[in-house]
Design a protein around this motif. Structure first.
Motif, PDB file in Angstrom:
ATOM      1  N   PRO A  80     -35.616 -12.311  41.858  1.00 10.28           N
ATOM      2  CA  PRO A  80     -34.340 -11.669  42.176  1.00 10.28           C
ATOM      3  C   PRO A  80     -34.374 -10.905  43.501  1.00 10.28           C
ATOM      4  N   ALA A  81     -33.385 -11.167  44.320  1.00  7.90           N
ATOM      5  CA  ALA A  81     -33.203 -10.438  45.570  1.00  7.90           C
ATOM      6  C   ALA A  81     -31.725 -10.134  45.723  1.00  7.90           C
ATOM      7  N   ALA A  82     -31.113  -9.682  44.658  1.00 10.23           N
ATOM      8  CA  ALA A  82     -29.674  -9.442  44.636  1.00 10.23           C
ATOM      9  C   ALA A  82     -29.312  -8.210  45.460  1.00 10.23           C
ATOM     10  N   LEU A  83     -28.202  -8.325  46.137  1.00 12.60           N
ATOM     11  CA  LEU A  83     -27.710  -7.222  46.941  1.00 12.60           C
ATOM     12  C   LEU A  83     -27.447  -5.991  46.073  1.00 12.60           C
ATOM     13  N   VAL A  84     -26.909  -6.173  44.863  1.00 13.71           N
ATOM     14  CA  VAL A  84     -26.628  -5.033  43.995  1.00 13.71           C
ATOM     15  C   VAL A  84     -27.915  -4.277  43.659  1.00 13.71           C
ATOM     16  N   LEU A  85     -29.020  -4.980  43.511  1.00 14.48           N
ATOM     17  CA  LEU A  85     -30.302  -4.334  43.237  1.00 14.48           C
ATOM     18  C   LEU A  85     -30.735  -3.480  44.429  1.00 14.48           C
ATOM     19  N   MET A  86     -30.622  -4.041  45.622  1.00 12.34           N
ATOM     20  CA  MET A  86     -30.994  -3.291  46.822  1.00 12.34           C
ATOM     21  C   MET A  86     -30.067  -2.093  47.029  1.00 12.34           C
ATOM     22  N   GLU A  87     -28.786  -2.256  46.741  1.00 11.32           N
ATOM     23  CA  GLU A  87     -27.852  -1.140  46.877  1.00 11.32           C
ATOM     24  C   GLU A  87     -28.175  -0.036  45.873  1.00 11.32           C
ATOM     25  N   ALA A  88     -28.535  -0.408  44.661  1.00 12.74           N
ATOM     26  CA  ALA A  88     -28.912   0.593  43.660  1.00 12.74           C
ATOM     27  C   ALA A  88     -30.160   1.348  44.112  1.00 12.74           C
ATOM     28  N   PHE A  89     -31.142   0.631  44.643  1.00 16.26           N
ATOM     29  CA  PHE A  89     -32.344   1.279  45.163  1.00 16.26           C
ATOM     30  C   PHE A  89     -31.951   2.271  46.264  1.00 16.26           C
ATOM     31  N   GLY A  90     -31.084   1.823  47.170  1.00 13.47           N
ATOM     32  CA  GLY A  90     -30.648   2.691  48.262  1.00 13.47           C
ATOM     33  C   GLY A  90     -29.892   3.905  47.781  1.00 13.47           C
ATOM     34  N   ALA A  91     -29.147   3.757  46.683  1.00 14.91           N
ATOM     35  CA  ALA A  91     -28.379   4.868  46.124  1.00 14.91           C
ATOM     36  C   ALA A  91     -29.255   5.817  45.300  1.00 14.91           C
ATOM     37  N   GLY A  92     -30.479   5.400  45.016  1.00 13.99           N
ATOM     38  CA  GLY A  92     -31.392   6.264  44.273  1.00 13.99           C
ATOM     39  C   GLY A  92     -31.178   6.260  42.768  1.00 13.99           C
ATOM     40  N   ILE A  93     -30.572   5.214  42.224  1.00 10.81           N
ATOM     41  CA  ILE A  93     -30.396   5.140  40.778  1.00 10.81           C
ATOM     42  C   ILE A  93     -31.561   4.333  40.196  1.00 10.81           C
ATOM     43  N   PRO A  94     -32.225   4.849  39.175  1.00 13.37           N
ATOM     44  CA  PRO A  94     -33.321   4.099  38.559  1.00 13.37           C
ATOM     45  C   PRO A  94     -32.801   2.794  37.954  1.00 13.37           C
ATOM     46  N   VAL A  95     -33.614   1.742  38.055  1.00 13.24           N
ATOM     47  CA  VAL A  95     -33.213   0.418  37.611  1.00 13.24           C
ATOM     48  C   VAL A  95     -34.087  -0.050  36.457  1.00 13.24           C
ATOM     49  N   VAL A  96     -33.433  -0.643  35.456  1.00 11.47           N
ATOM     50  CA  VAL A  96     -34.105  -1.317  34.349  1.00 11.47           C
ATOM     51  C   VAL A  96     -33.825  -2.797  34.545  1.00 11.47           C
ATOM     52  N   ALA A  97     -34.884  -3.593  34.697  1.00 11.57           N
ATOM     53  CA  ALA A  97     -34.730  -5.008  35.055  1.00 11.57           C
ATOM     54  C   ALA A  97     -35.749  -5.862  34.312  1.00 11.57           C
ATOM     55  N   PRO A  98     -35.466  -7.155  34.204  1.00 14.44           N
ATOM     56  CA  PRO A  98     -36.448  -8.032  33.562  1.00 14.44           C
ATOM     57  C   PRO A  98     -37.682  -8.213  34.431  1.00 14.44           C
ATOM     58  N   GLN A  99     -38.824  -8.337  33.775  1.00 19.56           N
ATOM     59  CA  GLN A  99     -40.056  -8.655  34.488  1.00 19.56           C
ATOM     60  C   GLN A  99     -39.850 -10.032  35.131  1.00 19.56           C
ATOM     61  N   PRO A 100     -39.972 -10.141  36.457  1.00 12.94           N
ATOM     62  CA  PRO A 100     -39.714 -11.433  37.090  1.00 12.94           C
ATOM     63  C   PRO A 100     -40.768 -12.477  36.695  1.00 12.94           C
ATOM     64  N   GLU A 101     -40.340 -13.745  36.700  1.00  9.60           N
ATOM     65  CA  GLU A 101     -41.239 -14.854  36.365  1.00  9.60           C
ATOM     66  C   GLU A 101     -42.283 -15.087  37.450  1.00  9.60           C
ATOM     67  N   VAL A 102     -41.939 -14.775  38.684  1.00 10.87           N
ATOM     68  CA  VAL A 102     -42.866 -14.899  39.814  1.00 10.87           C
ATOM     69  C   VAL A 102     -42.923 -13.541  40.509  1.00 10.87           C
ATOM     70  N   ALA A 103     -43.970 -13.327  41.273  1.00 13.99           N
ATOM     71  CA  ALA A 103     -44.119 -12.052  41.977  1.00 13.99           C
ATOM     72  C   ALA A 103     -42.871 -11.761  42.807  1.00 13.99           C
ATOM     73  N   SER A 104     -42.445 -10.521  42.755  1.00 17.03           N
ATOM     74  CA  SER A 104     -41.230 -10.109  43.451  1.00 17.03           C
ATOM     75  C   SER A 104     -41.537  -8.940  44.370  1.00 17.03           C
ATOM     76  N   GLY A 105     -40.970  -8.972  45.548  1.00 19.28           N
ATOM     77  CA  GLY A 105     -41.113  -7.845  46.452  1.00 19.28           C
ATOM     78  C   GLY A 105     -40.236  -6.677  46.056  1.00 19.28           C
ATOM     79  N   LEU A 106     -39.236  -6.922  45.217  1.00 21.40           N
ATOM     80  CA  LEU A 106     -38.308  -5.870  44.807  1.00 21.40           C
ATOM     81  C   LEU A 106     -38.585  -5.346  43.406  1.00 21.40           C
ATOM     82  N   VAL A 107     -38.708  -6.241  42.448  1.00 19.92           N
ATOM     83  CA  VAL A 107     -38.854  -5.836  41.049  1.00 19.92           C
ATOM     84  C   VAL A 107     -40.338  -5.751  40.713  1.00 19.92           C
ATOM     85  N   VAL A 108     -40.844  -4.518  40.704  1.00 28.12           N
ATOM     86  CA  VAL A 108     -42.250  -4.269  40.415  1.00 28.12           C
ATOM     87  C   VAL A 108     -42.303  -3.263  39.269  1.00 28.12           C
ATOM     88  N   ALA A 109     -42.850  -3.698  38.145  1.00 28.80           N
ATOM     89  CA  ALA A 109     -42.871  -2.868  36.931  1.00 28.80           C
ATOM     90  C   ALA A 109     -43.514  -1.508  37.185  1.00 28.80           C
TER      91      ALA A 109
END
Length: 176
Positions: A75-104
């Motif tokens: 996942p490299a969704a814009l909404v995810l990056m915007e949430a990170f930028g806004a400082g809201i904690p994110v709950v997301a699925p563990q990605p199937e492949v290594a992700s630069g954004l979603v890191v448990a």
């Protein structure tokens, strides 16, 4: 999945869910409304229509966590990056492949896809563990600022274009 997780979570804490979404496929909204009714979540779930991208920042400010799901393996969704930028904690699925954004436990609290129990547990962790929530907020914000800001992306595109131009201007080597 999120509705089932919220139904489980509701047993132990006061919780509300706001879903901001487009119309989706035919009858999708009706299906979601029926699931809300079946799970008796009508008093705690609010369905909002799609919003202009700029209005999402206000939604982020009014909530404690963002529940994120992507149909893509990395996942490299814009909404995810915007949430990170806004400082809201994110709950997301563990990605199937290594992700630069979603890191448990570094940028997100992760769950196993398809399992409402692990989603519920991940939401509970994100809401109840203040040091974890603060740590992922800071790390995610730093990541998106460092790697995905307009300046960072522009710099990477500039370097890529320069490599392409350099390759085009080098003389071709011929062999016989």
């Amino acid at each position: 999945l999120f509705l089932e997780a919220v139904a489980l979570l509701r047993r132990t804490r006061v919780v509300r869910l706001t879903a901001v979404c487009g119309p989706g496929p035919d009858n999708y909204r009706a299906f979601i409304e029926q699931r809300i009714a079946d799970l008796r979540l009508g008093d705690i779930v609010e369905l909002r229509s799609a919003l202009p991208r700029g209005a999402l920042q206000d939604v982020y400010r009014d909530h404690d966590v963002l529940l994120f799901q992507s149909p893509f393996r990395e996942p490299a969704a814009l909404v995810l990056m915007e949430a990170f930028g806004a400082g809201i904690p994110v709950v997301a699925p563990q990605p199937e492949v290594a992700s630069g954004l979603v890191v448990a436990d570094e940028t997100c609290v992760c769950f196993r896809t398809g399992d409402p129990q692990t989603v519920s547990a991940a939401i509970e962790r994100a809401l109840s563990d203040a040091p974890l929530r603060r740590r992922i907020r800071v790390a995610a914000h730093e990541l998106v600022t460092r790697e995905y800001s307009v300046e960072a992306m522009g710099s990477r595109y500039d370097r890529l274009l320069q490599r392409i131009l350099d390759a085009e201007t080098r003389p071709a080597h011929m062999t016989s």
